[in-house]
Write a protein that holds these residues in place. Structure first.
Motif, PDB file in Angstrom:
ATOM      1  N   ALA A 108      12.406   2.783  -5.978  1.00  0.00           N
ATOM      2  CA  ALA A 108      12.485   4.057  -6.703  1.00  0.00           C
ATOM      3  C   ALA A 108      11.778   5.198  -5.980  1.00  0.00           C
ATOM      4  O   ALA A 108      12.042   6.367  -6.258  1.00  0.00           O
ATOM      5  N   CYS A 109      10.884   4.877  -5.065  1.00  0.00           N
ATOM      6  CA  CYS A 109      10.118   5.945  -4.419  1.00  0.00           C
ATOM      7  C   CYS A 109      11.037   6.819  -3.567  1.00  0.00           C
ATOM      8  O   CYS A 109      11.687   6.330  -2.645  1.00  0.00           O
ATOM      9  N   PRO A 110      11.078   8.125  -3.860  1.00  0.00           N
ATOM     10  CA  PRO A 110      12.019   9.011  -3.172  1.00  0.00           C
ATOM     11  C   PRO A 110      11.665   9.276  -1.714  1.00  0.00           C
ATOM     12  O   PRO A 110      12.520   9.698  -0.940  1.00  0.00           O
ATOM     13  N   THR A 111      10.413   9.040  -1.340  1.00  0.00           N
ATOM     14  CA  THR A 111      10.008   9.364   0.031  1.00  0.00           C
ATOM     15  C   THR A 111       9.673   8.115   0.847  1.00  0.00           C
ATOM     16  O   THR A 111       9.152   8.217   1.947  1.00  0.00           O
ATOM     17  N   ASP A 112       9.936   6.961   0.273  1.00  0.00           N
ATOM     18  CA  ASP A 112       9.665   5.710   0.968  1.00  0.00           C
ATOM     19  C   ASP A 112       8.189   5.574   1.339  1.00  0.00           C
ATOM     20  O   ASP A 112       7.842   5.063   2.405  1.00  0.00           O
ATOM     21  N   ALA A 113       7.341   6.062   0.437  1.00  0.00           N
ATOM     22  CA  ALA A 113       5.903   6.030   0.702  1.00  0.00           C
ATOM     23  C   ALA A 113       5.284   4.660   0.443  1.00  0.00           C
ATOM     24  O   ALA A 113       4.172   4.379   0.891  1.00  0.00           O
ATOM     25  N   ILE A 114       6.012   3.818  -0.284  1.00  0.00           N
ATOM     26  CA  ILE A 114       5.483   2.501  -0.633  1.00  0.00           C
ATOM     27  C   ILE A 114       5.919   1.488   0.413  1.00  0.00           C
ATOM     28  O   ILE A 114       7.106   1.347   0.686  1.00  0.00           O
ATOM     29  N   LEU A 142       3.009  10.490   2.772  1.00  0.00           N
ATOM     30  CA  LEU A 142       4.417  10.574   2.363  1.00  0.00           C
ATOM     31  C   LEU A 142       4.575  10.785   0.862  1.00  0.00           C
ATOM     32  O   LEU A 142       5.560  11.345   0.400  1.00  0.00           O
ATOM     33  N   CYS A 143       3.602  10.311   0.075  1.00  0.00           N
ATOM     34  CA  CYS A 143       3.703  10.410  -1.389  1.00  0.00           C
ATOM     35  C   CYS A 143       3.760  11.869  -1.825  1.00  0.00           C
ATOM     36  O   CYS A 143       2.984  12.697  -1.350  1.00  0.00           O
ATOM     37  N   ILE A 144       4.703  12.167  -2.717  1.00  0.00           N
ATOM     38  CA  ILE A 144       4.805  13.517  -3.266  1.00  0.00           C
ATOM     39  C   ILE A 144       4.439  13.540  -4.755  1.00  0.00           C
ATOM     40  O   ILE A 144       4.810  14.440  -5.490  1.00  0.00           O
ATOM     41  N   LYS A 147       0.847  -1.184   0.000  1.00  0.00           N
ATOM     42  CA  LYS A 147       0.000   0.000   0.000  1.00  0.00           C
ATOM     43  C   LYS A 147       0.889   1.242   0.000  1.00  0.00           C
ATOM     44  O   LYS A 147       2.075   1.165   0.298  1.00  0.00           O
ATOM     45  N   VAL A 148       0.286   2.371  -0.328  1.00  0.00           N
ATOM     46  CA  VAL A 148       1.021   3.629  -0.384  1.00  0.00           C
ATOM     47  C   VAL A 148       0.572   4.504   0.783  1.00  0.00           C
ATOM     48  O   VAL A 148      -0.626   4.644   1.039  1.00  0.00           O
ATOM     49  N   ASP A 149       1.530   5.080   1.491  1.00  0.00           N
ATOM     50  CA  ASP A 149       1.224   6.063   2.519  1.00  0.00           C
ATOM     51  C   ASP A 149       1.067   7.414   1.831  1.00  0.00           C
ATOM     52  O   ASP A 149       2.035   8.053   1.439  1.00  0.00           O
ATOM     53  N   GLY A 152       5.465  10.069  -9.385  1.00  0.00           N
ATOM     54  CA  GLY A 152       5.096   9.332 -10.581  1.00  0.00           C
ATOM     55  C   GLY A 152       5.955   8.140 -10.929  1.00  0.00           C
ATOM     56  O   GLY A 152       5.707   7.477 -11.937  1.00  0.00           O
ATOM     57  N   SER A 153       6.933   7.824 -10.115  1.00  0.00           N
ATOM     58  CA  SER A 153       7.807   6.694 -10.456  1.00  0.00           C
ATOM     59  C   SER A 153       7.107   5.349 -10.338  1.00  0.00           C
ATOM     60  O   SER A 153       7.302   4.472 -11.179  1.00  0.00           O
ATOM     61  N   CYS A 154       6.307   5.195  -9.309  1.00  0.00           N
ATOM     62  CA  CYS A 154       5.749   3.860  -9.067  1.00  0.00           C
ATOM     63  C   CYS A 154       4.810   3.418 -10.182  1.00  0.00           C
ATOM     64  O   CYS A 154       4.879   2.270 -10.635  1.00  0.00           O
ATOM     65  N   GLY A 155       3.961   4.325 -10.653  1.00  0.00           N
ATOM     66  CA  GLY A 155       3.058   3.949 -11.729  1.00  0.00           C
ATOM     67  C   GLY A 155       3.776   3.701 -13.040  1.00  0.00           C
ATOM     68  O   GLY A 155       3.319   2.920 -13.873  1.00  0.00           O
ATOM     69  N   LEU A 189      -1.671  11.459  -6.237  1.00  0.00           N
ATOM     70  CA  LEU A 189      -1.082  10.589  -5.218  1.00  0.00           C
ATOM     71  C   LEU A 189      -1.340   9.137  -5.573  1.00  0.00           C
ATOM     72  O   LEU A 189      -2.408   8.771  -6.058  1.00  0.00           O
ATOM     73  N   ALA A 190      -0.330   8.323  -5.331  1.00  0.00           N
ATOM     74  CA  ALA A 190      -0.406   6.930  -5.752  1.00  0.00           C
ATOM     75  C   ALA A 190      -1.237   6.086  -4.784  1.00  0.00           C
ATOM     76  O   ALA A 190      -1.348   6.392  -3.601  1.00  0.00           O
ATOM     77  N   TYR A 191      -1.804   5.019  -5.341  1.00  0.00           N
ATOM     78  CA  TYR A 191      -2.476   4.013  -4.503  1.00  0.00           C
ATOM     79  C   TYR A 191      -2.384   2.670  -5.208  1.00  0.00           C
ATOM     80  O   TYR A 191      -2.141   2.597  -6.417  1.00  0.00           O
TER      81      TYR A 191
HETATM   82 FE1  F3S Z   1       4.321   8.723  -4.684  1.00  0.00          FE
HETATM   83 FE2  F3S Z   1       6.505   7.398  -4.315  1.00  0.00          FE
HETATM   84 FE3  F3S Z   1       4.828   6.689  -6.169  1.00  0.00          FE
HETATM   85  S1  F3S Z   1       6.284   9.582  -4.182  1.00  0.00           S
HETATM   86  S2  F3S Z   1       3.892   8.581  -6.841  1.00  0.00           S
HETATM   87  S3  F3S Z   1       4.456   6.649  -3.996  1.00  0.00           S
HETATM   88  S4  F3S Z   1       7.038   6.579  -6.304  1.00  0.00           S
END
Ligand code: F3S
Length: 76
Positions: free
Chosen positions: A60-66, A10-12, A5-7, A15-18, A32-34
């Motif tokens: 790849a997530c820069p903020t460790d939101a995943i 934290l997500c900024i 899941k994505v927090d 666009g990397s994850c998608g 914001l990703a989900y």
């Molecule tokens: Fe957000 Fe990280 Fe994806 S910042 S868009 S969860 S790569």
């Protein structure tokens, strides 16, 4: 197996994850990703076919939101 899941706090919306895992992550109206497999509840087992994409996106997530877990997340 993995669950994810994505927090959104934290997500900024980078666009990397998608881009790396389009079968797992999509973006809401705010960018914001989900996890699209289970509305970001973290209860759908990620198909093995997508596990490499999943790891790539997590790294790849820069903020460790995943986040990833081996077991399903508790539903709210
Ligand atoms: Fe957000 Fe990280 Fe994806 S910042 S868009 S969860 S790569």
């Amino acid at each position: 197996c993995f669950y994810t899941k994505v927090d959104k706090d934290l997500c900024i919306a980078c666009g990397s994850c998608g881009a790396l895992a389009p079968d797992i992550y999509d973006y809401d109206d705010d960018g914001l990703a989900y996890n699209l497999l289970d509305e970001n509840q973290g209860i759908a087992k990620i198909p093995q076919l997508f596990e490499d994409d999943l790891i790539d996106a997590k790294e790849a997530c820069p903020t460790d939101a995943i986040s990833l877990k081996r077991n399903p997340y508790k539903t709210e």
